[in-house]
Enzyme design. Structure first.
Site, PDB file in Angstrom:
ATOM      1  N   HIS A 263       0.150   5.719   0.976  1.00  0.00           N
ATOM      2  CA  HIS A 263      -0.767   6.689   1.562  1.00  0.00           C
ATOM      3  C   HIS A 263      -0.586   8.043   0.875  1.00  0.00           C
ATOM      4  O   HIS A 263       0.519   8.375   0.436  1.00  0.00           O
ATOM      5  CB  HIS A 263      -0.520   6.827   3.059  1.00  0.00           C
ATOM      6  CG  HIS A 263      -0.540   5.515   3.775  1.00  0.00           C
ATOM      7  ND1 HIS A 263      -1.631   4.682   3.760  1.00  0.00           N
ATOM      8  CD2 HIS A 263       0.401   4.885   4.531  1.00  0.00           C
ATOM      9  CE1 HIS A 263      -1.363   3.600   4.467  1.00  0.00           C
ATOM     10  NE2 HIS A 263      -0.141   3.691   4.941  1.00  0.00           N
TER      11      HIS A 263
ATOM     12  N   GLN B  69       0.821  -1.215   0.000  1.00  0.00           N
ATOM     13  CA  GLN B  69       0.000   0.000   0.000  1.00  0.00           C
ATOM     14  C   GLN B  69       0.847   1.252   0.000  1.00  0.00           C
ATOM     15  O   GLN B  69       2.049   1.227   0.268  1.00  0.00           O
ATOM     16  CB  GLN B  69      -0.916   0.002   1.220  1.00  0.00           C
ATOM     17  CG  GLN B  69      -0.190  -0.114   2.553  1.00  0.00           C
ATOM     18  CD  GLN B  69      -1.140  -0.343   3.715  1.00  0.00           C
ATOM     19  OE1 GLN B  69      -1.383   0.575   4.495  1.00  0.00           O
ATOM     20  NE2 GLN B  69      -1.678  -1.561   3.826  1.00  0.00           N
TER      21      GLN B  69
ATOM     22  N   ARG C 200      -4.207   0.522  -2.083  1.00  0.00           N
ATOM     23  CA  ARG C 200      -3.594  -0.799  -2.033  1.00  0.00           C
ATOM     24  C   ARG C 200      -2.928  -1.166  -3.353  1.00  0.00           C
ATOM     25  O   ARG C 200      -3.395  -0.772  -4.416  1.00  0.00           O
ATOM     26  CB  ARG C 200      -4.635  -1.839  -1.626  1.00  0.00           C
ATOM     27  CG  ARG C 200      -5.168  -1.620  -0.222  1.00  0.00           C
ATOM     28  CD  ARG C 200      -6.234  -2.615   0.177  1.00  0.00           C
ATOM     29  NE  ARG C 200      -6.652  -2.358   1.559  1.00  0.00           N
ATOM     30  CZ  ARG C 200      -7.588  -1.467   1.902  1.00  0.00           C
ATOM     31  NH1 ARG C 200      -8.211  -0.789   0.952  1.00  0.00           N
ATOM     32  NH2 ARG C 200      -7.889  -1.279   3.159  1.00  0.00           N
TER      33      ARG C 200
ATOM     34  N   GLU D 245       3.722   7.629   8.637  1.00  0.00           N
ATOM     35  CA  GLU D 245       3.670   6.675   9.738  1.00  0.00           C
ATOM     36  C   GLU D 245       5.060   6.201  10.143  1.00  0.00           C
ATOM     37  O   GLU D 245       5.993   6.156   9.341  1.00  0.00           O
ATOM     38  CB  GLU D 245       2.782   5.477   9.388  1.00  0.00           C
ATOM     39  CG  GLU D 245       3.264   4.644   8.221  1.00  0.00           C
ATOM     40  CD  GLU D 245       2.257   3.568   7.816  1.00  0.00           C
ATOM     41  OE1 GLU D 245       1.039   3.845   7.829  1.00  0.00           O
ATOM     42  OE2 GLU D 245       2.697   2.452   7.481  1.00  0.00           O
TER      43      GLU D 245
ATOM     44  N   HIS E  13       4.747   0.242   0.400  1.00  0.00           N
ATOM     45  CA  HIS E  13       5.293  -0.548   1.497  1.00  0.00           C
ATOM     46  C   HIS E  13       4.337  -1.665   1.874  1.00  0.00           C
ATOM     47  O   HIS E  13       3.168  -1.684   1.459  1.00  0.00           O
ATOM     48  CB  HIS E  13       5.566   0.329   2.721  1.00  0.00           C
ATOM     49  CG  HIS E  13       4.332   0.942   3.323  1.00  0.00           C
ATOM     50  ND1 HIS E  13       3.635   1.986   2.735  1.00  0.00           N
ATOM     51  CD2 HIS E  13       3.637   0.643   4.464  1.00  0.00           C
ATOM     52  CE1 HIS E  13       2.600   2.305   3.475  1.00  0.00           C
ATOM     53  NE2 HIS E  13       2.567   1.505   4.533  1.00  0.00           N
TER      54      HIS E  13
END
Length: 377
Positions: free
Chosen positions: A71, A69, A253, A106, A234
């Site tokens: 982001h 995925q 995804r 993240e 990642h």
């Protein structure tokens, strides 16, 4: 705090039991959510729902690989959310990508040995892996299909290689992936063989396995951390970690999943330039205090080890904060925290944390001076 637990197929029945001494679960438990995301916010002891926390804290337990995925950036998230709202797509619809208008940088801190894939590897390394796979298959059309991916990679055309692997217009890469799941991989480099085993066992015949082989593999030991910036493709293959992120649930995804894949949306979002994984080295701000800081302004993570830090640790009120006990037992402001339990500390509140032998993780917005060595948060 009372925190929701997400039961996803990739989760573990035993990881939280082994980490925190909980009773083993009858179904896979994948994520413990701590924060105020409207999809599943935490609740305080007063019964109130937690609100306006700019970050989320999760404990991840991956028994099998999570989806590949990426982001979005803040701008992409705002535009994508507005477009899907205007199109009338329900927020909880399977085909919905943007569930909020926020980006999602993240940080993952390993609690156990933790295997991650992050960022496109350089062309030579990717082609080397694909060539080993091609030789293992050693069959005409299937080998040619893998060779075509090599050609795209050697032209630095990762976007085309990813699209081909995900859409598999000829169907040959899916057959090749199915063959790989049945072949003896002992002749391959051990790390490559392990990656194929983990992905192929869970997703036999899934052509997105070839996307996984385009990414760097990172094996983290407990206490090591990796930062994933928006746009970085990642996946997490196995292990338990604490993930700290901006307060978002936006995911595009790129394989290893049965969920909706928007190939065009993914290609618009992901960074196709080869990039090294961003391993985050902690800043030692005092005895027993390790701080993990990234470019993300929404969060920083501080690990506090008792008794190395002493018997007490006082926060300085620069919140809001979420304090998560990962081992042992602590006292915090009149309450006790056992392993796996967490507490919310409001902005401006100063709390004294005491313990004889415990580990605590505190997440809060990034300080103005992340390299400050003052012993407090």
């Amino acid at each position: 705090m009372t925190n929701p637990i997400r039961d996803y197929a990739w989760g573990s029945k035993t990881a939280f039991s082994e980490l925190f001494g909980w009773v083993a679960s009858a179904s896979p438990q994948a994520e413990i959510w701590m924060g105020s995301h409207p999809a599943d916010p935490s609740r305080l002891e007063t019964g109130e729902t937690l609100t306006d926390v700019p970050f989320m804290v999760k404990v991840l337990a991956a028994e099998i690989p999570l989806s590949i995925q990426a982001h979005p950036t803040q701008e992409q998230a705002q535009a994508g959310f507005a477009a899907e709202q205007a199109a009338g797509i329900p927020v909880d619809a399977p085909e919905r990508t943007y569930r909020d208008p926020h980006h999602k940088p993240e940080l993952a801190l390993a609690l156990t040995p933790f295997i991650a894939l992050s960022g496109f590897d350089d062309p030579g390394a990717v082609v080397g892996r694909l060539t080993q796979v091609q030789r293992l298959i050693a069959e005409g059309d299937l080998a040619i299909a893998v060779e075509s991916l090599c050609a795209d990679i050697l032209r630095d055309d990762y976007a085309t290689a990813v699209r081909t692997a995900l859409e598999d217009p000829s169907g040959l890469l899916s057959v090749a992936a199915e063959e790989l799941a049945m072949r003896d991989t002992s002749s391959l480099e051990p790390v490559l063989a392990d990656t194929l085993k983990r992905t192929g066992a869970s997703f036999p015949g899934d052509s997105s396995i070839f996307v996984a082989l385009m990414l760097h593999r990172v094996d983290l030991s407990p206490g090591e951390a990796i930062y994933v910036a928006p746009g970085t493709l990642h996946a997490y293959l196995h292990g338990a970690a604490v993930e700290v992120q901006a307060c978002s649930d936006n995911v595009l995804r790129g394989g290893l999943t049965s969920k909706f894949i928007d190939v065009n949306g993914l290609l618009k979002t992901m960074n196709t330039a080869p990039q090294n994984p961003h391993i985050v080295e902690p800043v030692l701000t005092g005895s027993g205090i390790r701080r993990y800081v990234t470019e993300a302004k929404e969060f920083q993570l501080t690990q506090i080890d008792f008794p190395d830090v002493g018997m007490e640790y006082r926060t300085d009120g620069a919140g809001p904060m979420i304090a998560l006990c990962t081992s042992g037992e602590l006292a915090a402001g009149g309450i006790s925290l056992c392993a796996g339990e967490s507490a919310y500390i409001a902005d401006g509140s100063s709390v004294v944390l005491t313990a004889e032998n415990a580990q605590l993780l505190i997440t809060q917005p990034r300080s103005q001076d992340p390299d400050s060595v003052d012993g407090d948060l």
